[in-house]
Design a protein around this motif. Structure first.
Motif, PDB file in Angstrom:
ATOM      1  N   ARG A  22      44.544  81.824  38.002  1.00  0.00           N
ATOM      2  CA  ARG A  22      46.001  81.846  37.997  1.00  0.00           C
ATOM      3  C   ARG A  22      46.602  81.286  39.270  1.00  0.00           C
ATOM      4  N   ALA A  23      45.776  80.946  40.255  1.00  0.00           N
ATOM      5  CA  ALA A  23      46.270  80.179  41.397  1.00  0.00           C
ATOM      6  C   ALA A  23      46.336  78.698  41.031  1.00  0.00           C
ATOM      7  N   LEU A  24      45.349  78.231  40.273  1.00  0.00           N
ATOM      8  CA  LEU A  24      45.350  76.836  39.843  1.00  0.00           C
ATOM      9  C   LEU A  24      46.440  76.572  38.808  1.00  0.00           C
ATOM     10  N   VAL A  25      46.574  77.483  37.839  1.00  0.00           N
ATOM     11  CA  VAL A  25      47.599  77.344  36.791  1.00  0.00           C
ATOM     12  C   VAL A  25      48.455  78.609  36.846  1.00  0.00           C
ATOM     13  N   PRO A  26      49.446  78.649  37.740  1.00  0.00           N
ATOM     14  CA  PRO A  26      50.129  79.908  38.078  1.00  0.00           C
ATOM     15  C   PRO A  26      50.802  80.635  36.913  1.00  0.00           C
ATOM     16  N   GLY A 159      58.827  65.775  51.023  1.00  0.00           N
ATOM     17  CA  GLY A 159      58.814  67.239  50.962  1.00  0.00           C
ATOM     18  C   GLY A 159      57.652  67.824  50.198  1.00  0.00           C
ATOM     19  N   SER A 160      56.614  67.008  49.921  1.00  0.00           N
ATOM     20  CA  SER A 160      55.480  67.561  49.175  1.00  0.00           C
ATOM     21  C   SER A 160      54.751  68.593  50.020  1.00  0.00           C
ATOM     22  N   GLN A 161      54.002  69.467  49.331  1.00  0.00           N
ATOM     23  CA  GLN A 161      53.374  70.593  50.028  1.00  0.00           C
ATOM     24  C   GLN A 161      51.959  70.305  50.495  1.00  0.00           C
ATOM     25  N   PHE A 221      43.066  58.550  29.015  1.00  0.00           N
ATOM     26  CA  PHE A 221      42.603  59.126  30.275  1.00  0.00           C
ATOM     27  C   PHE A 221      43.838  59.647  31.005  1.00  0.00           C
ATOM     28  N   VAL A 222      43.950  60.973  31.134  1.00  0.00           N
ATOM     29  CA  VAL A 222      45.226  61.579  31.506  1.00  0.00           C
ATOM     30  C   VAL A 222      45.306  62.024  32.958  1.00  0.00           C
ATOM     31  N   GLY A 223      44.291  61.711  33.777  1.00  0.00           N
ATOM     32  CA  GLY A 223      44.361  62.094  35.181  1.00  0.00           C
ATOM     33  C   GLY A 223      44.571  63.586  35.345  1.00  0.00           C
ATOM     34  N   ASP A 224      45.582  63.956  36.137  1.00  0.00           N
ATOM     35  CA  ASP A 224      45.860  65.372  36.406  1.00  0.00           C
ATOM     36  C   ASP A 224      46.992  65.925  35.562  1.00  0.00           C
ATOM     37  N   LEU A 225      47.274  65.279  34.449  1.00  0.00           N
ATOM     38  CA  LEU A 225      48.213  65.857  33.487  1.00  0.00           C
ATOM     39  C   LEU A 225      47.710  67.225  33.039  1.00  0.00           C
ATOM     40  N   CYS A 240      49.216  74.153  40.151  1.00  0.00           N
ATOM     41  CA  CYS A 240      49.902  74.430  41.416  1.00  0.00           C
ATOM     42  C   CYS A 240      50.171  73.157  42.202  1.00  0.00           C
ATOM     43  N   PHE A 241      49.594  72.032  41.780  1.00  0.00           N
ATOM     44  CA  PHE A 241      49.753  70.774  42.515  1.00  0.00           C
ATOM     45  C   PHE A 241      50.859  69.885  41.957  1.00  0.00           C
ATOM     46  N   CYS A 242      51.510  70.291  40.872  1.00  0.00           N
ATOM     47  CA  CYS A 242      52.541  69.455  40.258  1.00  0.00           C
ATOM     48  C   CYS A 242      53.809  69.476  41.110  1.00  0.00           C
TER      49      CYS A 242
END
Length: 300
Positions: A22-26, A159-161, A221-225, A240-242
């Motif tokens: 749930r940290a990766l997909v909050p 402003g990216s994290q 091929f959807v990458g990080d979708l 969490c990276f979106c």
């Protein structure tokens, strides 16, 4: 795998438990993972530690007499203080390509689905003179929106994290520009009669998917979708990276809708196990169909 006249090979640079689920997909609830434990574990979920399992991998496409490399992984010897797991990483990505029968000089096109360190790190290799393109004869296709966002004109991510954005750009993107091997694109970009790049922003401003159509066969091929298969079941859940949550959800739903309608095999960047899966619609929801056959070529 073979799609019509296109051969696809998978090179796995790293695979294992990555982060708390749930940290990766909050926004994904515990019930979503637990309710699908039977197929999520062990390829996509380590139940003992409640950890999402994934992979860093690249795809080699042989199409129209050319060799196309989709994403280049982590790269070696990189300063990545914001990613301790891969700080000063030393793997054998080029060895994995060699095992697949691909020498650096054989690569004609490099596709970076977006400018994150685990997708562009292998763009370059370290030399006495600094970082240089790893694939001397290749044209590197880089999304223009990402090049601007992560480049110096936008202060390396604005402003990216992500604390490593400047380092990633300087060791993996800027050297390709200096060598004159980069092509910036936006919207859509046709590589050949079988392969087309298409913008799918949200994860990053320039995130892209690569569509493959040959004969009656289809893949995307959807990458990080998608970072985890639970996002197919719950496409409103971002990783969490979106960077743009609303835009990422819109792109994810659009690409999944088309994959289900056109029977495209969905090939994400980070799925473990078989690495690719069919997506179907049932009762207005997305479900998983068959997983792709075959494993990957290990690069570690």
């Amino acid at each position: 795998m073979v799609f019509g006249d296109v051969e696809v090979l998978r090179v796995v640079e790293w695979q294992g438990a990555f982060a708390p689920a749930r940290a990766l997909v909050p926004d994904s609830g515990a019930e979503l993972w637990k309710g699908n434990e039977g197929w999520l574990a062990p390829d996509h979920w380590e139940t003992d530690g409640d950890l999402a399992v994934g992979a860093v991998q690249s795809w080699v496409l042989r199409s129209g007499g050319r060799t196309v490399l989709v994403d280049t992984g982590l790269g070696n010897g990189r300063e990545r203080p914001g990613s301790p797991q891969f700080h000063h990483w030393q793997g054998d990505f080029l060895g994995g390509l060699a095992w697949a029968g691909v020498r650096p000089q054989d690569v004609d096109v490099v596709v970076n689905t977006h400018v994150h360190g685990d997708h562009v790190g292998g763009n370059t290799v370290g030399t006495e003179g600094g970082w240089e393109p790893a694939f001397p004869n290749a044209q590197y296709l880089i999304p223009a929106a990402d090049d601007f966002h992560f480049g110096p004109d936008n202060a390396y991510g604005g402003g990216s994290q992500r604390p490593d954005d400047r380092l990633i750009y300087e060791d993996s993107i800027a050297p390709v520009h200096r060598a004159g091997q980069s092509v910036l694109w936006d919207g859509t970009h046709r590589i050949d009669e079988h392969l087309t790049l298409e913008s799918a922003p949200g994860h990053t401003p320039g995130s892209a998917v690569l569509r493959l159509a040959s004969g009656g066969d289809r893949a995307v091929f959807v990458g990080d979708l998608l970072h985890s298969p639970v996002q197919i079941l719950a496409p409103s859940c971002n990783s969490c990276f979106c960077l743009d949550a609303e835009q990422a959800v819109t792109s994810r739903r659009r690409i999944l809708e088309r994959a289900a309608e056109e029977r495209e095999l969905v090939v994400p960047a980070h799925f473990g196990g078989a690495g690719a899966v069919e997506v179907r619609r049932e009762g207005g929801e997305f479900t998983l169909g068959r997983w792709a056959a075959g494993g990957g070529v290990p690069a570690s």
